[in-house]
Design a protein around this motif. Sequence first.
Motif, short mmCIF file in Angstrom:
data_model
loop_
_atom_site.label_atom_id
_atom_site.label_comp_id
_atom_site.label_asym_id
_atom_site.label_seq_id
_atom_site.Cartn_x
_atom_site.Cartn_y
_atom_site.Cartn_z
N SER A 167 0.90 -0.83 -0.01
CA SER A 167 -0.13 0.23 0.26
C SER A 167 0.71 1.29 -0.08
N GLU A 168 1.65 1.32 0.65
CA GLU A 168 2.71 2.56 0.56
C GLU A 168 3.65 2.95 -0.55
N LEU A 169 3.49 1.31 -1.59
CA LEU A 169 4.48 2.62 -2.38
C LEU A 169 3.19 2.47 -3.68
N VAL A 170 1.77 2.02 -3.52
CA VAL A 170 0.96 2.31 -4.29
C VAL A 170 0.59 3.79 -4.33
N GLU A 171 0.64 4.39 -2.97
CA GLU A 171 0.13 6.01 -2.52
C GLU A 171 1.03 6.78 -3.39
N LYS A 172 2.66 6.52 -2.90
CA LYS A 172 3.66 7.65 -3.57
C LYS A 172 3.84 7.44 -4.85
N TYR A 173 3.32 6.40 -5.51
CA TYR A 173 3.02 6.46 -7.10
C TYR A 173 1.73 6.99 -8.00
N ILE A 174 0.29 6.81 -7.02
CA ILE A 174 -0.50 7.69 -7.33
C ILE A 174 -0.40 9.64 -6.80
N GLU A 175 0.38 9.66 -6.10
CA GLU A 175 0.95 10.89 -6.07
C GLU A 175 1.41 11.70 -6.47
N GLU A 176 2.95 10.74 -7.10
CA GLU A 176 3.08 11.46 -8.39
C GLU A 176 1.97 11.52 -9.72
N GLN A 177 1.86 10.33 -9.73
CA GLN A 177 0.93 10.43 -11.34
C GLN A 177 -0.34 11.08 -11.41
N ARG A 178 -0.96 11.66 -9.84
CA ARG A 178 -1.69 12.80 -9.71
C ARG A 178 -1.34 14.30 -10.13
N ALA A 179 -0.14 14.53 -9.41
CA ALA A 179 0.54 16.14 -9.83
C ALA A 179 0.69 15.97 -11.79
N ILE A 180 0.98 14.47 -12.28
CA ILE A 180 1.04 15.25 -13.05
C ILE A 180 0.30 15.21 -14.57
N TYR A 181 -0.75 14.14 -14.20
CA TYR A 181 -1.96 14.10 -14.74
C TYR A 181 -3.33 15.10 -15.11
N ILE A 182 -3.56 14.84 -13.67
CA ILE A 182 -4.77 15.25 -13.12
C ILE A 182 -5.15 16.60 -13.15
N PRO A 183 -4.60 17.61 -13.46
CA PRO A 183 -4.29 18.94 -13.58
C PRO A 183 -4.73 19.28 -15.97
N GLN A 184 -4.01 17.92 -16.06
CA GLN A 184 -4.38 18.23 -17.59
C GLN A 184 -5.59 17.48 -17.66
N ILE A 185 -6.01 16.28 -17.12
CA ILE A 185 -7.79 16.14 -17.40
C ILE A 185 -8.68 17.56 -16.99
N GLU A 186 -8.18 17.76 -16.00
CA GLU A 186 -9.15 19.26 -15.63
C GLU A 186 -9.09 20.75 -16.25
N GLU A 187 -8.42 20.29 -16.91
CA GLU A 187 -8.89 21.48 -17.99
C GLU A 187 -9.39 20.91 -19.63
N VAL A 188 -9.43 19.53 -19.61
CA VAL A 188 -10.21 18.64 -20.98
C VAL A 188 -11.31 18.81 -20.88
N LYS A 189 -11.85 18.87 -19.45
CA LYS A 189 -13.23 18.34 -18.76
C LYS A 189 -14.10 19.34 -19.48
#
Length: 488
Positions: free
Chosen positions: A302-324
Motif C-alpha cells: 500500500s505504501e508503494l502504491v500511494e507514492k505512485y498515485i501521488e506522483e501520477q496525480r501531480a502530472i495528469y490531474i491538472p491536464q484532465i481537469e482542463e480538458v473536462k
Amino acid sequence: MAINLSNSNVATRENRIGSITGYVGTLKDLASQSECGTLKGCSRCFSQSSTCLSTCGLSQLAAIRDVAVIHHGPAGCSVAGATSYYMSRVMAKKRGVTSDTIYVGTDMNENDTIFGSTETLRNVILEVNKRYSPKAIFVSSSCATGIIGEDIDSIVEEVREEISVPIVAVHCEGFKSRIWATGFDISDHAILQEIVQPPREGVKTNKINFKNFFESARPEIIDIFKNFDLEPVFLYCNSTIEELSHLSESIATTCICGTLGNYLGNALEEKYGVPYVRSINQCGIKGFEAWLREIGKVTNRSELVEKYIEEQRAIYIPQIEEVKKELQGLTAVLGMGPGYTFEVSRVLDELGIKVVWALAWHYDKKYENGDVPPSMKYLLDNDIDFEASVADQQNYEVMNILNKYQPDMYLSRHPGSTVWAIKNGTPAIYVADEYMIFGYKHTLEFAKTIVDAIKNRSFEANLAKRTKLPYTDWWYEQDVNTFLEEAK
C-alpha cells in the motif's frame, strides 16, 4: 458457488450466476433487484444478431503459444480458426515471439452426424500430436456433436496414455448459452482442469496474474508494476503452457474486465488461495486508483502504491481537469459488454458527461463469490442513475434509442454498432482497445478523443444524408421494450 473441476462441463452463466440478456428499466432498479435476488430476465420474440460463445472460448485457448485446438464439428464451425490465426500469428509477431499454435476442424459431414465420428476424432487427435508436437491439446465439441451426444470425454481419456502432453475436453456447444461470455468461463475451466498445477512447496513469487484480451499495454503495465516489485503474468494471449502451469503460485490475480476474468480469479482463490483483486476496473481516475489500492492491500504494498498515485496525480490531474471544461453538459449512449458498460459510464460521469442510456450485451446478476459486480455497486453507492437495458448486440434497439435521445455521442466496443450510429448521424467512438481508458494517461487521451469526435461531425452528417436506413418511422415511435416479454 463452489467451482467443480472434476467435471469437464461448466455451468452456463444463466444457471451459475443468474445472468440475463433481456431487461429494460433503470440502473438503480437493475442493481437493486440484483442485490435482493429478485432480478428476472426477459426473452425476445425477435433477435437480430449475437455472437457464438464457441468463438469467445476457443479464441482464448488459441491465443496460447504452441498448442493445438481441435474443433470437432462441421467445416463451418471452424470459422473461429480465423480468430486463432490472428491471435497466434499477428499478436505473437507484435510481441516479438513465435507461436506454432494450430487450429484443426474435423469436418463432420452428414454421415458423421447420423452415425457418429468418434473414431475420426481419435485419429485426428493422434495425427495432430504426431505431426505438430503441441505443448497441449484442447478438444472442443460443437453444436452438432452436442446435439448427437458425441462423447468427446471418453475419446480424450482413451488417447491420454498415448499422448505425453496435457489434453482436455472443452464443451463449447454454441447453443448451450445465450451469453457468449460463457465461452470465457469454458476456456478458464479447461485451463484450470488440466494445465494449472498445485503450487510447489516452498515456492514464493512476486508474480501477479493479469487476465486481459490482447496485452496491448504490456510494456506500460510491466513498468507500472515495477514500482511495486510485482511481475505481471499476462493471460492468455502469448502465454506458454509452462507459465500457465504455475498460476497457483502467484501472489494475486487481477483482470482488465470482470466479465473476462471473474471465473479464473474466483477459482484460483477458492482452489489455491490466490487472492482475487475485486474492485471497479482500471478505467478512469477513480477506477485506476481503486484498483491500485486494492492490489496494494492484497499484496501488502500500500505504501508503494500511494507514492505512485501521488506522483501520477501531480502530472495528469491538472491536464484532465482542463480538458473536462470542454465536455460539460454533453450526453452519451453506450453499448458494450457489462464489464465495460457500467465502468465506462462511471468514467463519463467523472468527465462531466451525462449518460442518458446504457445498453449491456448481457448482465451478470452476481459473481461466483455472491457479490453484485463492483461496477454496479459503485454506481448504486454513489447515487448514479440512468435508463438502462440489457440487449445482446441488438442494433435495432440501439437505433431506436439513438433516434429518441439524439445524444452527442455513442460509444461501443463492437464496430458493427458504431457503424450504424454513424449512418444515423451520431458521432461514434469505438472503444476497441481494452486499455483505451486505462489509468491517468489513457483517460486524458480518451477525453481528448471525445473532444475531437464532437467537434468534427462532418463525416457523420454527410454519411447520414446519403444513407437510407431500414428503420421506419413506425419503429422509431415504438418503446424499446416492444419485443421483450418476461421469461417464463
